[in-house]
Scaffold this active site. Structure first.
Site, PDB file in Angstrom:
ATOM      1  N   GLY A 195     -42.536  16.525 -28.680  1.00  0.00           N
ATOM      2  CA  GLY A 195     -43.914  16.109 -28.861  1.00  0.00           C
ATOM      3  C   GLY A 195     -44.083  14.960 -29.830  1.00  0.00           C
ATOM      4  N   ARG A 196     -43.064  14.670 -30.609  1.00  0.00           N
ATOM      5  CA  ARG A 196     -43.137  13.541 -31.549  1.00  0.00           C
ATOM      6  C   ARG A 196     -41.760  12.936 -31.776  1.00  0.00           C
ATOM      7  NH1 ARG A 196     -43.954  16.472 -37.404  1.00  0.00           N
ATOM      8  NH2 ARG A 196     -42.652  18.275 -37.001  1.00  0.00           N
TER       9      ARG A 196
ATOM     10  N   LYS B 178     -37.709  10.808 -34.933  1.00  0.00           N
ATOM     11  CA  LYS B 178     -38.660  11.912 -35.109  1.00  0.00           C
ATOM     12  C   LYS B 178     -39.856  11.410 -35.906  1.00  0.00           C
ATOM     13  CE  LYS B 178     -39.220  16.598 -36.923  1.00  0.00           C
ATOM     14  NZ  LYS B 178     -38.559  17.755 -37.564  1.00  0.00           N
TER      15      LYS B 178
ATOM     16  N   ASP C 171     -50.415  14.719 -33.104  1.00  0.00           N
ATOM     17  CA  ASP C 171     -50.606  13.257 -33.180  1.00  0.00           C
ATOM     18  C   ASP C 171     -49.299  12.490 -33.025  1.00  0.00           C
ATOM     19  OD1 ASP C 171     -49.318  13.691 -35.599  1.00  0.00           O
ATOM     20  OD2 ASP C 171     -51.112  13.392 -36.819  1.00  0.00           O
ATOM     21  N   GLY C 172     -48.197  13.209 -32.809  1.00  0.00           N
ATOM     22  CA  GLY C 172     -46.916  12.540 -32.597  1.00  0.00           C
ATOM     23  C   GLY C 172     -46.250  12.035 -33.859  1.00  0.00           C
TER      24      GLY C 172
ATOM     25  N   ARG D  44     -31.223  22.372 -25.951  1.00  0.00           N
ATOM     26  CA  ARG D  44     -31.368  23.637 -26.643  1.00  0.00           C
ATOM     27  C   ARG D  44     -31.619  24.753 -25.638  1.00  0.00           C
ATOM     28  NH1 ARG D  44     -35.610  21.294 -29.698  1.00  0.00           N
ATOM     29  NH2 ARG D  44     -34.191  19.569 -29.994  1.00  0.00           N
TER      30      ARG D  44
ATOM     31  N   ASP E  30     -36.496  27.237 -28.794  1.00  0.00           N
ATOM     32  CA  ASP E  30     -36.568  25.783 -28.635  1.00  0.00           C
ATOM     33  C   ASP E  30     -35.949  25.054 -29.825  1.00  0.00           C
ATOM     34  OD1 ASP E  30     -39.146  26.982 -29.682  1.00  0.00           O
ATOM     35  OD2 ASP E  30     -39.441  24.903 -30.292  1.00  0.00           O
TER      36      ASP E  30
END
Length: 591
Positions: free
Chosen positions: A176-177, A197, A209-210, A274, A344
């Site tokens: 997600g980011r 990251k 918001d990443g 993962r 995850d």
């Protein structure tokens, strides 16, 4: 009376372990051009060396290799991944449910403000990425590691995965980011995946918001490198940059939203796959893709498994079970609590990844939880081995659709053997921490007895074992504990301490061909003097937020040599009791 025989309770139906030990069981660029041939990973060879010959064929040996002094001919490639694994056909970058693929193409979002380089790992740059340290001083490097520049040959990717979070299926998660900006093959022929990251939104950002903030990024940068030098399998951190972009965070999920600064860490690992990478495919019935991804992972990262072997998935699972047991035992040996042991966040290569609300235990406490959002204490340090088995069971469930009845039974038996694998490695590590050689009856009780005393006296975990490595047997025998051994002095206040010392000294006498000098020398190689305690990281973060990165640099130096005494570290109090101001520090899950 001394707990020479502790109560027993079961970790599994077949394994009985002393209770105190049980608590420890219990990651669109331009297409690849003519200079980079399809199927080759990026590298730093000069332009006239670009060909489909191997490094070895070209005599590109480590001794003769030159580190790149610029990024002009240094390349990355995503070809190795996208040639085999399907990519999301939707190219727009918006949050959505993604199916029937492993990756989505997603470009990093550059910061709007000026970016400042906080720290780099010289060892990662030189030993892994073939870059001279001087490259980190260039604008090209800053642009690369902040997500502003896309290296030739790279197609930035965000990985699709799911996972069980706090024991509950969370459906689609994904990067997600984070952006996988390519694979680099170095002069040794090693392939490393580079991931940013905190580099912006992807289709998997959900409500985020990443971004990542400086606070959490300093912690991840320092800890991933610290873990490597402790000898624990881990992802690595190449660089850390910070911007003046505003990022708003509710640090403790208590409604107190504060403004922080956006930061990016460049992380490297052999693979970012993962358990959740497989779970998402099984959950949605994408079994052909599950088989394709598994075969790719096996072929790339499990060379001992024959890809043509019908039982290859069982063999793969057996290796993961064994290596997971080893990894968690190593965590326990240094008092490391991951904090968010979701599926995850558990690597299929059994390396430590995704450093969030982690913590190194200070006062010994099997119930230590670094993550303030873990209200049920699911991921307390003493439960990590049990969580490992839970996660491995979820991995087996993901594999089951590809297994026949006989293979399922065999895999289930392999999983049942996990507690023995874990406990065997745990014993080996803690016997080494106490300087014990060979096998003797009562070793388990000796370890458990010490842990009992440490728990009752709230003794510092790291320094107890370190000071046992430094103190002479004669001082122990006389029960004369000098003030410098403050952690041992704390334990010595317990009425049963003399009984433990007596048992310990008798056991040391049974070491064959050993001396007190050799014992101390041996123990000091396995018992670190320095780990990244929460208060140390927090002190560095507080200074970094004022643009003072001096403690980040100091911790880098100290944690690269955790077993050696460091004068500046001693002056900073890194081997002293936790300072009063830091005793109630909390670790945030918000990052």
């Amino acid at each position: 009376m001394a707990p020479s025989l502790l109560p027993f309770c079961c970790f599994s139906r077949r394994l009985q372990i002393p209770r105190l030990l049980l608590a420890w069981v219990t990651c669109l660029a331009i297409a690849v051009g003519t200079l980079l041939q399809p199927g080759l990973e990026g590298n730093a060879r000069l332009w006239h060396h670009f060909s489909n010959k191997s490094n070895r064929e070209q005599g590109y040996c480590e001794a003769e290799a030159r580190l790149a002094s610029s990024l002009d001919f240094w390349t990355l490639s995503s070809e190795n991944l996208i040639a085999v694994l399907p990519v999301d056909p939707v190219k727009e970058n918006y949050v959505r449910k993604v199916k029937n693929c492993v990756f989505s193409i997603a470009f990093p979002t550059p910061f709007k403000s000026r970016v400042h380089l906080v720290a780099v790992s010289k060892e990662v740059l030189e030993d892994i990425l073939d870059l001279d340290l001087s490259v980190s001083e260039t604008d090209d490097f800053i642009q690369l590691v902040s997500g502003k520049k896309i290296v030739f040959g790279s197609i930035p990717l965000a990985h699709r995965y799911g996972g069980h979070q706090f024991g509950i299926w969370a459906d689609q998660l994904g990067d997600g980011r984070a952006h996988l900006i390519g694979i680099y093959m170095n002069r040794l022929g090693e392939k490393w995946e580079l991931q940013l990251k905190g580099s912006g939104k992807t289709p998997y950002s959900r409500n985020g918001d990443g971004r990542a903030v400086l606070r959490s990024s300093v912690r991840e940068f320092l800890c991933s490198e610290a873990m490597y030098y402790l000898g624990i399998p881990t992802s690595r951190a190449a660089s850390l940059v910070v911007s003046d972009d505003e990022v708003w965070r509710d640090q403790f999920y208590n409604g107190n939203i504060v403004k922080e600064r956006g930061a990016v860490v460049l992380r490297v690992a052999k693979s970012w796959f993962r358990i959740g990478s497989l779970e998402i495919l099984t959950h949605y019935g994408e079994l052909d893709l599950l088989r394709t991804l598994l075969d790719f992972i096996i072929q790339e990262h499990f060379p001992s498994v024959d890809i043509r072997e019908p039982n290859r998935y069982v063999e793969f699972f057996s290796i993961v079970v064994s290596e997971m047991a080893q990894l968690i035992a190593l965590w326990m040996s240094v008092g490391f609590a991951h904090g968010v042991c979701n599926t995850d966040n558990f690597s299929l290569l059994s390396i430590t990844i995704d450093y969030g609300p982690f913590g190194f235990m200070e006062a010994y406490n099997p119930d230590f939880v670094p993550n303030t959002s873990d209200d049920e204490r699911r991921y307390k340090i003493g439960n990590q081995a049990n969580i490992g088995m839970f996660n491995l069971n979820k991995l087996l469930q993901a594999l089951n659709p590809l297994l026949d009845p006989g293979q399922k039974q065999l895999a289930a038996q392999i999983l049942e053997g996990y507690p023995v694998l874990y406990y065997t490695r745990f014993r080996e590590l803690f016997k080494a921490k106490l300087g014990l050689l060979g096998e003797r009856k009562g070793d388990d009780d000796l370890i458990a007895f010490l842990l009992h005393l440490m728990e009752k006296t709230e003794a510092d975990f790291t320094m107890t074992f370190r000071q046992l490595s430094e103190i002479a047997q004669s001082q122990l025998q006389e029960l004369h504990i000098p003030q410098q051994f403050w952690a041992l002095k704390m334990i010595s206040k317990h009425e049963l301490f003399p009984a433990w010392v007596s048992q310990y000294l008798v056991r040391l006498k049974s070491n064959m061909n050993d001396s007190d000098f050799e014992r101390r020398k041996r123990m000091m190689t396995v018992n670190p003097r320095y780990v990244l305690k929460n208060w140390m990281a927090e002190s560095a973060v507080q200074k970094a937020e004022r643009n003072d990165f001096s403690e980040v640099y100091l911790l880098q130096q100290v944690l690269h040599h955790p077993f050696q005494k460091h004068s500046a570290a001693e002056k900073a109090g890194y081997s002293s009791p936790t300072p009063a101001w830091a005793r109630d520090l909390r670790v945030s899950c918000s990052s």
